[in-house]
Design a protein around this motif. Structure first.
Motif, PDB file in Angstrom:
ATOM      1  N   SER A 178       0.827  -1.207   0.000  1.00  0.00           N
ATOM      2  CA  SER A 178       0.000   0.000   0.000  1.00  0.00           C
ATOM      3  C   SER A 178       0.860   1.254   0.000  1.00  0.00           C
ATOM      4  O   SER A 178       0.432   2.312  -0.447  1.00  0.00           O
ATOM      5  N   GLY A 179       2.079   1.125   0.488  1.00  0.00           N
ATOM      6  CA  GLY A 179       3.000   2.255   0.492  1.00  0.00           C
ATOM      7  C   GLY A 179       3.959   2.226  -0.679  1.00  0.00           C
ATOM      8  O   GLY A 179       4.890   3.019  -0.760  1.00  0.00           O
ATOM      9  N   THR A 180       3.758   1.307  -1.605  1.00  0.00           N
ATOM     10  CA  THR A 180       4.590   1.129  -2.795  1.00  0.00           C
ATOM     11  C   THR A 180       6.081   1.071  -2.475  1.00  0.00           C
ATOM     12  O   THR A 180       6.888   1.758  -3.067  1.00  0.00           O
ATOM     13  N   PHE A 181       6.419   0.258  -1.466  1.00  0.00           N
ATOM     14  CA  PHE A 181       7.835  -0.001  -1.220  1.00  0.00           C
ATOM     15  C   PHE A 181       8.003  -1.475  -0.902  1.00  0.00           C
ATOM     16  O   PHE A 181       7.155  -2.282  -1.256  1.00  0.00           O
ATOM     17  N   GLY A 182       9.112  -1.865  -0.289  1.00  0.00           N
ATOM     18  CA  GLY A 182       9.385  -3.276  -0.108  1.00  0.00           C
ATOM     19  C   GLY A 182       9.586  -3.956  -1.455  1.00  0.00           C
ATOM     20  O   GLY A 182      10.241  -3.420  -2.351  1.00  0.00           O
ATOM     21  N   ALA A 183       8.995  -5.137  -1.640  1.00  0.00           N
ATOM     22  CA  ALA A 183       9.183  -5.902  -2.871  1.00  0.00           C
ATOM     23  C   ALA A 183       8.666  -5.167  -4.104  1.00  0.00           C
ATOM     24  O   ALA A 183       9.139  -5.420  -5.225  1.00  0.00           O
ATOM     25  N   CYS A 184       7.724  -4.250  -3.925  1.00  0.00           N
ATOM     26  CA  CYS A 184       7.223  -3.475  -5.060  1.00  0.00           C
ATOM     27  C   CYS A 184       8.356  -2.757  -5.790  1.00  0.00           C
ATOM     28  O   CYS A 184       8.274  -2.522  -7.003  1.00  0.00           O
ATOM     29  N   LEU A 185       9.397  -2.416  -5.071  1.00  0.00           N
ATOM     30  CA  LEU A 185      10.504  -1.659  -5.662  1.00  0.00           C
ATOM     31  C   LEU A 185      11.286  -2.457  -6.687  1.00  0.00           C
ATOM     32  O   LEU A 185      12.062  -1.882  -7.463  1.00  0.00           O
ATOM     33  N   MET A 186      11.112  -3.790  -6.703  1.00  0.00           N
ATOM     34  CA  MET A 186      11.761  -4.581  -7.746  1.00  0.00           C
ATOM     35  C   MET A 186      11.323  -4.124  -9.143  1.00  0.00           C
ATOM     36  O   MET A 186      12.046  -4.300 -10.117  1.00  0.00           O
ATOM     37  N   LYS A 187      10.143  -3.517  -9.227  1.00  0.00           N
ATOM     38  CA  LYS A 187       9.606  -3.074 -10.516  1.00  0.00           C
ATOM     39  C   LYS A 187      10.164  -1.720 -10.950  1.00  0.00           C
ATOM     40  O   LYS A 187       9.949  -1.309 -12.094  1.00  0.00           O
ATOM     41  N   THR A 188      10.841  -1.017 -10.040  1.00  0.00           N
ATOM     42  CA  THR A 188      11.310   0.339 -10.343  1.00  0.00           C
ATOM     43  C   THR A 188      12.783   0.496  -9.952  1.00  0.00           C
ATOM     44  O   THR A 188      13.111   1.223  -9.012  1.00  0.00           O
ATOM     45  N   PRO A 189      13.680  -0.181 -10.651  1.00  0.00           N
ATOM     46  CA  PRO A 189      15.097  -0.114 -10.272  1.00  0.00           C
ATOM     47  C   PRO A 189      15.682   1.294 -10.288  1.00  0.00           C
ATOM     48  O   PRO A 189      16.570   1.599  -9.482  1.00  0.00           O
ATOM     49  N   ASP A 190      15.191   2.150 -11.179  1.00  0.00           N
ATOM     50  CA  ASP A 190      15.715   3.518 -11.209  1.00  0.00           C
ATOM     51  C   ASP A 190      15.358   4.268  -9.929  1.00  0.00           C
ATOM     52  O   ASP A 190      16.157   5.062  -9.419  1.00  0.00           O
ATOM     53  N   LEU A 191      14.164   4.019  -9.398  1.00  0.00           N
ATOM     54  CA  LEU A 191      13.767   4.658  -8.142  1.00  0.00           C
ATOM     55  C   LEU A 191      14.621   4.119  -6.995  1.00  0.00           C
ATOM     56  O   LEU A 191      15.050   4.884  -6.119  1.00  0.00           O
ATOM     57  N   VAL A 192      14.877   2.821  -6.988  1.00  0.00           N
ATOM     58  CA  VAL A 192      15.737   2.251  -5.944  1.00  0.00           C
ATOM     59  C   VAL A 192      17.119   2.891  -6.011  1.00  0.00           C
ATOM     60  O   VAL A 192      17.704   3.249  -4.982  1.00  0.00           O
ATOM     61  N   ALA A 193      17.638   3.057  -7.213  1.00  0.00           N
ATOM     62  CA  ALA A 193      18.942   3.690  -7.374  1.00  0.00           C
ATOM     63  C   ALA A 193      18.924   5.110  -6.830  1.00  0.00           C
ATOM     64  O   ALA A 193      19.889   5.550  -6.167  1.00  0.00           O
ATOM     65  N   ALA A 194      17.845   5.840  -7.084  1.00  0.00           N
ATOM     66  CA  ALA A 194      17.744   7.208  -6.573  1.00  0.00           C
ATOM     67  C   ALA A 194      17.720   7.214  -5.048  1.00  0.00           C
ATOM     68  O   ALA A 194      18.317   8.098  -4.408  1.00  0.00           O
ATOM     69  N   CYS A 195      17.054   6.228  -4.457  1.00  0.00           N
ATOM     70  CA  CYS A 195      17.007   6.130  -2.995  1.00  0.00           C
ATOM     71  C   CYS A 195      18.400   5.838  -2.435  1.00  0.00           C
ATOM     72  O   CYS A 195      18.824   6.453  -1.444  1.00  0.00           O
ATOM     73  N   VAL A 196      19.102   4.908  -3.070  1.00  0.00           N
ATOM     74  CA  VAL A 196      20.459   4.574  -2.612  1.00  0.00           C
ATOM     75  C   VAL A 196      21.372   5.786  -2.732  1.00  0.00           C
ATOM     76  O   VAL A 196      22.126   6.113  -1.804  1.00  0.00           O
ATOM     77  N   ALA A 197      21.315   6.455  -3.864  1.00  0.00           N
ATOM     78  CA  ALA A 197      22.176   7.622  -4.078  1.00  0.00           C
ATOM     79  C   ALA A 197      21.897   8.709  -3.046  1.00  0.00           C
ATOM     80  O   ALA A 197      22.826   9.348  -2.530  1.00  0.00           O
ATOM     81  N   ALA A 198      20.617   8.920  -2.730  1.00  0.00           N
ATOM     82  CA  ALA A 198      20.261   9.945  -1.750  1.00  0.00           C
ATOM     83  C   ALA A 198      20.820   9.606  -0.376  1.00  0.00           C
ATOM     84  O   ALA A 198      21.319  10.483   0.345  1.00  0.00           O
ATOM     85  N   MET A 199      20.753   8.335   0.009  1.00  0.00           N
ATOM     86  CA  MET A 199      21.281   7.931   1.305  1.00  0.00           C
ATOM     87  C   MET A 199      22.808   8.010   1.329  1.00  0.00           C
ATOM     88  O   MET A 199      23.415   8.440   2.314  1.00  0.00           O
ATOM     89  N   LYS A 200      23.433   7.607   0.234  1.00  0.00           N
ATOM     90  CA  LYS A 200      24.891   7.661   0.160  1.00  0.00           C
ATOM     91  C   LYS A 200      25.422   9.087   0.317  1.00  0.00           C
ATOM     92  O   LYS A 200      26.513   9.298   0.855  1.00  0.00           O
ATOM     93  N   ARG A 201      24.649  10.043  -0.150  1.00  0.00           N
ATOM     94  CA  ARG A 201      25.112  11.428  -0.080  1.00  0.00           C
ATOM     95  C   ARG A 201      25.173  11.964   1.338  1.00  0.00           C
ATOM     96  O   ARG A 201      25.907  12.923   1.608  1.00  0.00           O
ATOM     97  N   VAL A 202      24.403  11.375   2.265  1.00  0.00           N
ATOM     98  CA  VAL A 202      24.299  11.984   3.594  1.00  0.00           C
ATOM     99  C   VAL A 202      24.906  11.150   4.710  1.00  0.00           C
ATOM    100  O   VAL A 202      24.957  11.610   5.857  1.00  0.00           O
ATOM    101  N   VAL A 203      25.336   9.912   4.425  1.00  0.00           N
ATOM    102  CA  VAL A 203      25.925   9.084   5.478  1.00  0.00           C
ATOM    103  C   VAL A 203      27.301   8.599   5.046  1.00  0.00           C
ATOM    104  O   VAL A 203      27.630   8.558   3.856  1.00  0.00           O
ATOM    105  N   HIS A 204      28.096   8.233   6.034  1.00  0.00           N
ATOM    106  CA  HIS A 204      29.424   7.701   5.781  1.00  0.00           C
ATOM    107  C   HIS A 204      29.482   6.180   5.945  1.00  0.00           C
ATOM    108  O   HIS A 204      30.430   5.542   5.504  1.00  0.00           O
TER     109      HIS A 204
END
Length: 337
Positions: free
Chosen positions: A109-135
């Motif tokens: 219902s929140g369009t995350f978890g396994a649903c994200l397998m369908k949107t690899p570009d969005l997953v990449a954007a999420c990873v990139a955003a997290m990488k920018r702010v943590v070490h």
């Protein structure tokens, strides 16, 4: 110091205990840490919104004894996940992991978890955003595909996207997830395992960390998988038969040890009493210990005591002592027979 910390996490990632909803809370992780000094422990999935707006100490707090420990986040908004990751790093977590494998109705219902397998570009954007702010390392846990996806291109597309975005590791649960028609429980058993698909991913990406999860029951099986991939993650087997974790450190290159159950009792009794003194219940701690003596004489009585007597509001660590005593009595009776 930062590079040394990442190196230690990378080594511990060789053997990990899976994030499991309603199971791998801080009390479970404390128990598991008494059995394995180096296994990488994971939290339950924490939704990014909850980490940002909820009771952070209750949701994210953990004990220093738990290190190395990773925070698993759920979400699909890069900005929110970045903020949640920043908060998690502030709490001291050694790794941030993005859940792309949970098939529950709540995450759908929140369009995350396994649903994200369908949107690899969005997953990449999420990873990139997290990488920018943590070490600390940022990793992803996924399935081999969902619904009618062909696992060959689906897993490759997700893996390529997240590694291009800077992901430090990819853990793959070697089953599809069916978002319609199967319950979350059925999704852990019904879709067939395909370990070969994960092996092929590792062969294609030899320089990237690929870990495997799903249906692994023993340390011998885990060792077998490590001939093909970089890390292995146990879930329900580690939870239901936690004593097997005493042998897990050998997979990481650390000497295994026999479980000193007398010492374990004293440690868990002190921990439980401290939790109760803070307003908690003994059952919060004891429920994770039920499988400690699986298959041993007295195990049934041990489980019975923990399952029934720890739920009382006045229950204290003396209940744990009675349960452990049942094991000793059964062992003595067997020797005398």
């Amino acid at each position: 110091m930062e590079n040394e910390r990442k190196s230690q996490i990378s080594a511990s990632r060789r053997f990990a205990i899976a994030p499991m909803m309603d199971w791998t809370d801080r009390h479970c992780r404390f128990l598991h840490r008494q059995l394995s000094s180096r296994a990488l422990l994971y939290t339950e999935m924490i939704v990014a919104d909850a980490a940002i707006h909820g009771d952070r100490q209750r949701l994210l707090g953990f004990g220093q004894a738990e290190h190395p420990v990773a925070l698993q986040l759920g979400g699909s908004d890069p900005a929110k996940l970045a903020e949640a990751a920043r908060i998690g790093e502030g709490f001291g977590y050694d790794e941030i992991n993005l859940n792309c494998g949970c098939p529950s109705d709540r995450v759908q219902s929140g369009t995350f978890g396994a649903c994200l397998m369908k949107t690899p570009d969005l997953v990449a954007a999420c990873v990139a955003a997290m990488k920018r702010v943590v070490h600390v390392p940022v990793t992803v846990k996924c399935r081999i595909g969902v619904d009618e996806q062909d696992p060959e291109p689906a897993l490759d597309m997700l893996a390529d996207a997240v590694f291009a975005a800077g992901a430090d590791a990819l853990w793959v649960h070697a089953r599809k997830a069916w978002l319609q028609g199967l319950s979350p429980r059925e999704n852990r058993d019904v879709p067939p395992l395909d370990y070969g698909r994960v092996y092929r991913l590792k062969q294609r990406l030899p320089g990237k960390f690929i870990g495997i999860n799903g249906g692994i029951q023993t340390l011998a099986e885990a060792a077998g998988h490590l001939r093909h991939v970089d890390g292995v993650m146990l879930g329900r087997a580690a939870y239901h038969t936690p004593a097997i974790l005493a042998g897990a450190d050998a997979l990481i290159g650390v000497a295994s040890r026999q479980v000193d159950f007398a010492a374990l009792l004293e440690t868990m009794a002190a921990y439980a009493d401290a939790h109760v003194a803070r307003g908690g219940r003994l059952s919060h701690v004891a429920r994770h210990m039920v499988g400690l003596f699986h298959g041993q004489p007295g195990a049934r009585r041990f489980r019975q005591i923990l399952s029934t007597e720890t739920t009382r509001s006045d229950a204290r660590s003396d209940v744990l002592r009675r349960a452990f005593a049942a094991i000793d009595e059964a062992a003595q009776a067997q020797e005398a027979a």
